[in-house]
Design a protein around this motif. Structure first.
Motif, PDB file in Angstrom:
ATOM      1  N   ASP A   1       0.801  -1.223   0.000  1.00 21.06           N
ATOM      2  CA  ASP A   1       0.000   0.000   0.000  1.00 21.06           C
ATOM      3  C   ASP A   1       0.837   1.279   0.000  1.00 21.06           C
ATOM      4  O   ASP A   1       0.289   2.377   0.018  1.00 21.06           O
ATOM      5  CB  ASP A   1      -0.966   0.011   1.188  1.00 21.06           C
ATOM      6  N   PHE A   2       2.165   1.172  -0.066  1.00 21.47           N
ATOM      7  CA  PHE A   2       3.039   2.346  -0.098  1.00 21.47           C
ATOM      8  C   PHE A   2       3.018   2.942  -1.502  1.00 21.47           C
ATOM      9  O   PHE A   2       3.194   2.228  -2.489  1.00 21.47           O
ATOM     10  CB  PHE A   2       4.470   1.956   0.287  1.00 21.47           C
ATOM     11  N   THR A   3       2.793   4.254  -1.611  1.00 23.32           N
ATOM     12  CA  THR A   3       2.661   4.887  -2.928  1.00 23.32           C
ATOM     13  C   THR A   3       3.592   6.082  -3.130  1.00 23.32           C
ATOM     14  O   THR A   3       3.418   6.845  -4.085  1.00 23.32           O
ATOM     15  CB  THR A   3       1.216   5.340  -3.161  1.00 23.32           C
ATOM     16  N   LYS A   4       4.576   6.241  -2.265  1.00 26.55           N
ATOM     17  CA  LYS A   4       5.449   7.412  -2.373  1.00 26.55           C
ATOM     18  C   LYS A   4       6.814   7.077  -2.976  1.00 26.55           C
ATOM     19  O   LYS A   4       7.819   7.694  -2.644  1.00 26.55           O
ATOM     20  CB  LYS A   4       5.591   8.080  -1.013  1.00 26.55           C
ATOM     21  N   GLN A   5       6.847   6.110  -3.897  1.00 21.97           N
ATOM     22  CA  GLN A   5       8.093   5.767  -4.575  1.00 21.97           C
ATOM     23  C   GLN A   5       8.725   6.985  -5.267  1.00 21.97           C
ATOM     24  O   GLN A   5       9.949   7.150  -5.193  1.00 21.97           O
ATOM     25  CB  GLN A   5       7.877   4.633  -5.586  1.00 21.97           C
ATOM     26  N   PRO A   6       7.928   7.853  -5.925  1.00 24.07           N
ATOM     27  CA  PRO A   6       8.548   9.017  -6.565  1.00 24.07           C
ATOM     28  C   PRO A   6       9.282   9.932  -5.579  1.00 24.07           C
ATOM     29  O   PRO A   6      10.354  10.447  -5.890  1.00 24.07           O
ATOM     30  CB  PRO A   6       7.365   9.745  -7.216  1.00 24.07           C
ATOM     31  N   GLU A   7       8.687  10.124  -4.403  1.00 23.19           N
ATOM     32  CA  GLU A   7       9.338  10.970  -3.402  1.00 23.19           C
ATOM     33  C   GLU A   7      10.648  10.339  -2.920  1.00 23.19           C
ATOM     34  O   GLU A   7      11.638  11.032  -2.717  1.00 23.19           O
ATOM     35  CB  GLU A   7       8.401  11.223  -2.216  1.00 23.19           C
ATOM     36  N   VAL A   8      10.651   9.020  -2.729  1.00 20.31           N
ATOM     37  CA  VAL A   8      11.883   8.320  -2.337  1.00 20.31           C
ATOM     38  C   VAL A   8      12.924   8.476  -3.436  1.00 20.31           C
ATOM     39  O   VAL A   8      14.079   8.815  -3.179  1.00 20.31           O
ATOM     40  CB  VAL A   8      11.597   6.826  -2.047  1.00 20.31           C
ATOM     41  N   ALA A   9      12.518   8.268  -4.687  1.00 22.52           N
ATOM     42  CA  ALA A   9      13.438   8.348  -5.822  1.00 22.52           C
ATOM     43  C   ALA A   9      14.058   9.737  -5.962  1.00 22.52           C
ATOM     44  O   ALA A   9      15.178   9.869  -6.484  1.00 22.52           O
ATOM     45  CB  ALA A   9      12.711   7.956  -7.100  1.00 22.52           C
ATOM     46  N   ASN A  10      13.368  10.760  -5.481  1.00 25.23           N
ATOM     47  CA  ASN A  10      13.914  12.113  -5.554  1.00 25.23           C
ATOM     48  C   ASN A  10      15.271  12.223  -4.855  1.00 25.23           C
ATOM     49  O   ASN A  10      16.083  13.075  -5.220  1.00 25.23           O
ATOM     50  CB  ASN A  10      12.942  13.131  -4.954  1.00 25.23           C
ATOM     51  N   GLY A  11      15.531  11.372  -3.892  1.00 31.08           N
ATOM     52  CA  GLY A  11      16.842  11.396  -3.240  1.00 31.08           C
ATOM     53  C   GLY A  11      17.968  11.187  -4.239  1.00 31.08           C
ATOM     54  O   GLY A  11      19.003  11.866  -4.183  1.00 31.08           O
ATOM     55  N   ALA A  12      17.789  10.263  -5.172  1.00 27.50           N
ATOM     56  CA  ALA A  12      18.795  10.012  -6.215  1.00 27.50           C
ATOM     57  C   ALA A  12      18.744  11.096  -7.284  1.00 27.50           C
ATOM     58  O   ALA A  12      19.781  11.630  -7.699  1.00 27.50           O
ATOM     59  CB  ALA A  12      18.575   8.634  -6.837  1.00 27.50           C
ATOM     60  N   SER A  13      17.541  11.424  -7.740  1.00 26.63           N
ATOM     61  CA  SER A  13      17.393  12.410  -8.812  1.00 26.63           C
ATOM     62  C   SER A  13      17.957  13.767  -8.417  1.00 26.63           C
ATOM     63  O   SER A  13      18.677  14.404  -9.187  1.00 26.63           O
ATOM     64  CB  SER A  13      15.918  12.554  -9.182  1.00 26.63           C
ATOM     65  N   ASP A  14      17.620  14.221  -7.222  1.00 23.77           N
ATOM     66  CA  ASP A  14      18.071  15.538  -6.779  1.00 23.77           C
ATOM     67  C   ASP A  14      19.591  15.596  -6.673  1.00 23.77           C
ATOM     68  O   ASP A  14      20.203  16.607  -7.031  1.00 23.77           O
ATOM     69  CB  ASP A  14      17.436  15.900  -5.433  1.00 23.77           C
ATOM     70  N   LEU A  15      20.225  14.500  -6.219  1.00 22.71           N
ATOM     71  CA  LEU A  15      21.682  14.502  -6.118  1.00 22.71           C
ATOM     72  C   LEU A  15      22.316  14.641  -7.497  1.00 22.71           C
ATOM     73  O   LEU A  15      23.288  15.381  -7.666  1.00 22.71           O
ATOM     74  CB  LEU A  15      22.205  13.246  -5.425  1.00 22.71           C
ATOM     75  N   MET A  16      21.777  13.947  -8.494  1.00 24.48           N
ATOM     76  CA  MET A  16      22.348  14.038  -9.843  1.00 24.48           C
ATOM     77  C   MET A  16      22.307  15.474 -10.358  1.00 24.48           C
ATOM     78  O   MET A  16      23.272  15.955 -10.953  1.00 24.48           O
ATOM     79  CB  MET A  16      21.615  13.108 -10.810  1.00 24.48           C
ATOM     80  N   VAL A  17      21.216  16.183 -10.098  1.00 22.10           N
ATOM     81  CA  VAL A  17      21.104  17.562 -10.544  1.00 22.10           C
ATOM     82  C   VAL A  17      22.020  18.470  -9.715  1.00 22.10           C
ATOM     83  O   VAL A  17      22.677  19.363 -10.263  1.00 22.10           O
ATOM     84  CB  VAL A  17      19.638  18.044 -10.498  1.00 22.10           C
TER      85      VAL A  17
END
Length: 152
Positions: A102-118
């Motif tokens: 029932d967890f639906t915040k995968q995009p928010e978790v993924a932001n940890g990697a995405s934000d670092l790349m930017v």
């Protein structure tokens, strides 16, 4: 600023590139692209970041785990290429989040990697992405991230 200088300004340093734990290579260069195998979440002390989002891990802790995966991707790139001079842009990240059904915040978790790349690569770090919830990941880690990177 160089990638290393940007990391230092963020209070970060690259870990040593992790050796494969199974039958694969960490990086493959083909047709102008660098394919980086999935990198699992290691803490700064080298221990695994384990847990399941929605069960025993917060979104913020998941974001940190994803950020640590992104650091390992950069470490693998540096180990494969000897530096970052040939990196033209991050094309795509695939982010896998160990979570409850029932967890639906995968995009928010993924932001940890995405934000670092930017933060580290600027516009060259902006990428396409998939953020997927899965019931289990290798070694019980919370997050795994793979990458496709365009080379100059």
């Amino acid at each position: 600023m160089t990638v290393e200088q940007k990391l230092e300004a963020l209070g970060l340093s690259l870990p040593e590139a992790a050796a494969p734990v199974a039958s694969y290579v960490p990086v493959v260069e083909a047709n102008g692209l660098l394919h980086v195998s999935g990198q699992i979440s290691f803490a700064a002390d080298g221990s695994l970041i384990t847990g399941r989002l929605g069960e025993n891990m917060s979104v913020e802790a998941g974001q940190d785990a994803a950020r640590r995966c992104a650091l390992m991707i950069l470490a693998q790139v540096k180990a494969a290429l000897g530096g970052f001079e040939r990196v033209k842009r991050v094309v795509k990240l695939g982010v896998f989040v160990q979570c409850t059904a029932d967890f639906t915040k995968q995009p928010e978790v993924a932001n940890g990697a995405s934000d670092l790349m930017v933060e580290v690569l600027g516009d060259a770090g902006k990428h396409a992405r998939a953020a997927v919830g899965v019931p289990a990941l290798p070694r019980g880690v919370a997050v795994e991230v793979d990458a496709i990177i365009e080379l100059a």
